[in-house]
Design a protein around this motif. Structure first.
Motif, PDB file in Angstrom:
ATOM      1  N   TRP A 101       0.836  -1.198   0.000  1.00  0.00           N
ATOM      2  CA  TRP A 101       0.000   0.000   0.000  1.00  0.00           C
ATOM      3  C   TRP A 101       0.871   1.249   0.000  1.00  0.00           C
ATOM      4  O   TRP A 101       0.603   2.206  -0.738  1.00  0.00           O
ATOM      5  N   PHE A 102       1.941   1.242   0.800  1.00  0.00           N
ATOM      6  CA  PHE A 102       2.798   2.417   0.887  1.00  0.00           C
ATOM      7  C   PHE A 102       3.533   2.658  -0.425  1.00  0.00           C
ATOM      8  O   PHE A 102       3.712   3.805  -0.855  1.00  0.00           O
ATOM      9  N   LEU A 103       3.958   1.591  -1.072  1.00  0.00           N
ATOM     10  CA  LEU A 103       4.645   1.739  -2.351  1.00  0.00           C
ATOM     11  C   LEU A 103       3.733   2.365  -3.404  1.00  0.00           C
ATOM     12  O   LEU A 103       4.180   3.088  -4.291  1.00  0.00           O
ATOM     13  N   LYS A 104       2.436   2.100  -3.287  1.00  0.00           N
ATOM     14  CA  LYS A 104       1.466   2.638  -4.248  1.00  0.00           C
ATOM     15  C   LYS A 104       1.043   4.058  -3.895  1.00  0.00           C
ATOM     16  O   LYS A 104       0.852   4.898  -4.779  1.00  0.00           O
ATOM     17  N   HIS A 105       0.873   4.346  -2.602  1.00  0.00           N
ATOM     18  CA  HIS A 105       0.322   5.639  -2.179  1.00  0.00           C
ATOM     19  C   HIS A 105       1.292   6.453  -1.321  1.00  0.00           C
ATOM     20  O   HIS A 105       0.882   7.434  -0.700  1.00  0.00           O
ATOM     21  N   GLY A 106       2.562   6.049  -1.283  1.00  0.00           N
ATOM     22  CA  GLY A 106       3.513   6.660  -0.364  1.00  0.00           C
ATOM     23  C   GLY A 106       3.679   8.159  -0.519  1.00  0.00           C
ATOM     24  O   GLY A 106       3.768   8.888   0.469  1.00  0.00           O
ATOM     25  N   ARG A 107       3.721   8.646  -1.748  1.00  0.00           N
ATOM     26  CA  ARG A 107       3.953  10.083  -1.955  1.00  0.00           C
ATOM     27  C   ARG A 107       2.802  10.916  -1.406  1.00  0.00           C
ATOM     28  O   ARG A 107       3.025  11.927  -0.719  1.00  0.00           O
ATOM     29  N   LYS A 108       1.579  10.498  -1.695  1.00  0.00           N
ATOM     30  CA  LYS A 108       0.427  11.222  -1.153  1.00  0.00           C
ATOM     31  C   LYS A 108       0.385  11.106   0.366  1.00  0.00           C
ATOM     32  O   LYS A 108       0.019  12.056   1.059  1.00  0.00           O
ATOM     33  N   SER A 121       4.497  12.849  12.587  1.00  0.00           N
ATOM     34  CA  SER A 121       5.834  12.332  12.925  1.00  0.00           C
ATOM     35  C   SER A 121       6.025  10.906  12.432  1.00  0.00           C
ATOM     36  O   SER A 121       7.051  10.564  11.835  1.00  0.00           O
ATOM     37  N   LEU A 122       5.026  10.056  12.670  1.00  0.00           N
ATOM     38  CA  LEU A 122       5.174   8.625  12.409  1.00  0.00           C
ATOM     39  C   LEU A 122       5.376   8.295  10.936  1.00  0.00           C
ATOM     40  O   LEU A 122       6.037   7.312  10.609  1.00  0.00           O
ATOM     41  N   ILE A 123       4.827   9.111  10.037  1.00  0.00           N
ATOM     42  CA  ILE A 123       4.860   8.767   8.622  1.00  0.00           C
ATOM     43  C   ILE A 123       6.279   8.734   8.074  1.00  0.00           C
ATOM     44  O   ILE A 123       6.561   8.070   7.068  1.00  0.00           O
ATOM     45  N   SER A 124       7.205   9.413   8.735  1.00  0.00           N
ATOM     46  CA  SER A 124       8.587   9.445   8.250  1.00  0.00           C
ATOM     47  C   SER A 124       9.277   8.089   8.390  1.00  0.00           C
ATOM     48  O   SER A 124      10.178   7.769   7.609  1.00  0.00           O
ATOM     49  N   VAL A 125       8.875   7.302   9.388  1.00  0.00           N
ATOM     50  CA  VAL A 125       9.542   6.025   9.647  1.00  0.00           C
ATOM     51  C   VAL A 125       9.323   5.022   8.514  1.00  0.00           C
ATOM     52  O   VAL A 125      10.297   4.470   7.974  1.00  0.00           O
ATOM     53  N   PRO A 126       8.061   4.743   8.101  1.00  0.00           N
ATOM     54  CA  PRO A 126       7.893   3.814   6.973  1.00  0.00           C
ATOM     55  C   PRO A 126       8.507   4.327   5.682  1.00  0.00           C
ATOM     56  O   PRO A 126       8.946   3.535   4.845  1.00  0.00           O
ATOM     57  N   ALA A 127       8.547   5.648   5.521  1.00  0.00           N
ATOM     58  CA  ALA A 127       9.206   6.192   4.331  1.00  0.00           C
ATOM     59  C   ALA A 127      10.680   5.819   4.330  1.00  0.00           C
ATOM     60  O   ALA A 127      11.270   5.501   3.284  1.00  0.00           O
ATOM     61  N   GLY A 128      11.301   5.830   5.510  1.00  0.00           N
ATOM     62  CA  GLY A 128      12.694   5.420   5.616  1.00  0.00           C
ATOM     63  C   GLY A 128      12.870   3.928   5.436  1.00  0.00           C
ATOM     64  O   GLY A 128      13.813   3.484   4.780  1.00  0.00           O
ATOM     65  N   VAL A 129      11.957   3.147   6.029  1.00  0.00           N
ATOM     66  CA  VAL A 129      12.024   1.687   5.889  1.00  0.00           C
ATOM     67  C   VAL A 129      11.967   1.297   4.414  1.00  0.00           C
ATOM     68  O   VAL A 129      12.720   0.428   3.954  1.00  0.00           O
ATOM     69  N   GLU A 130      11.081   1.939   3.672  1.00  0.00           N
ATOM     70  CA  GLU A 130      10.916   1.619   2.251  1.00  0.00           C
ATOM     71  C   GLU A 130      11.927   2.349   1.361  1.00  0.00           C
ATOM     72  O   GLU A 130      11.897   2.207   0.144  1.00  0.00           O
ATOM     73  N   ARG A 131      12.794   3.129   2.000  1.00  0.00           N
ATOM     74  CA  ARG A 131      13.817   3.876   1.275  1.00  0.00           C
ATOM     75  C   ARG A 131      13.227   4.715   0.133  1.00  0.00           C
ATOM     76  O   ARG A 131      13.724   4.673  -1.004  1.00  0.00           O
TER      77      ARG A 131
END
Length: 205
Positions: A101-108, A121-131
């Motif tokens: 889901w994050f790979l598909k909608h991550g930018r939005k 704050s929390l949204i930055s962590v999965p963005a880092g995990v998924e590089r």
């Protein structure tokens, strides 16, 4: 907290407001709903330049978000999956679905997530995990943070001594978000416990 923020801004000026926002990203109990309107009110009194406040608070948001991005990047996908496998009620497949889901909608998600309490704050962590590409993440974080910060700084600027009204009304929205998150967690736990019970009955049968 308000006294501490006032002292910080009196000592450092607009950079003090930026520092407070950077810390708010790392320690959510420091609410931007207080920091930003107070900074706007202080600017309305002529003690800080309004454009400097907007620039420094946005810079603080980006710095705090980047720190959490690197936490996620250091954690990495493999460690995240290993952690999920050890947590009760959580499956590796849950992480995989979230990842898809994050790979598909991550930018939005990164852009609009900067305007949602708690998730800011929390949204930055999965963005880092998924590089997520660092340039893209920084750009989206800057844009989303600038919109959020401008809204609340200007509210404090124009409300003047009534700047605290912002915290009162936004607090209602924050409580709603918290309530929805808790409800989602309870529903998830209920569904997963039901699946475990069915599995045990099937095994015994």
């Amino acid at each position: 907290m308000t006294d501490w923020l006032i002292e910080l801004m009196e000592t450092l000026g607009a950079p003090g407001a930026g520092l407070a926002i950077a810390l708010e990203n790392l320690f959510p109990p420091l609410p931007s709903e207080v920091i930003l309107p107070l900074a706007g009110f202080t600017a309305s009194q002529g003690e800080m330049n309004l454009l400097s406040v907007l620039a420094w608070t946005t810079a603080g948001s980006v710095v705090g978000a980047l720190a959490l991005y690197w936490v996620g990047a250091l954690l990495g996908r493999e460690r995240t999956l290993a952690l999920a496998a050890r947590l009760p009620l959580l499956k590796v497949s849950d992480v995989a679905r979230t990842e898809a889901w994050f790979l598909k909608h991550g930018r939005k998600t990164v852009f609009f997530g900067r305007m949602i309490p708690i998730f800011r704050s929390l949204i930055s962590v999965p963005a880092g995990v998924e590089r997520m590409p660092l340039g893209v993440f920084t750009l989206l974080t800057t844009a989303g943070s600038l919109l959020w910060n401008t809204l609340f700084v200007l509210a404090g600027y124009f409300l003047g001594e009534n700047w605290a009204l912002v915290e009162t009304y936004v607090g209602l929205g924050t409580n709603l978000v918290i309530g929805l998150v808790l409800l989602a967690v309870l529903v998830f736990a209920g569904v997963r416990l039901g699946e475990l019970r069915k599995g045990r009955h099937a095994y015994r049968g």
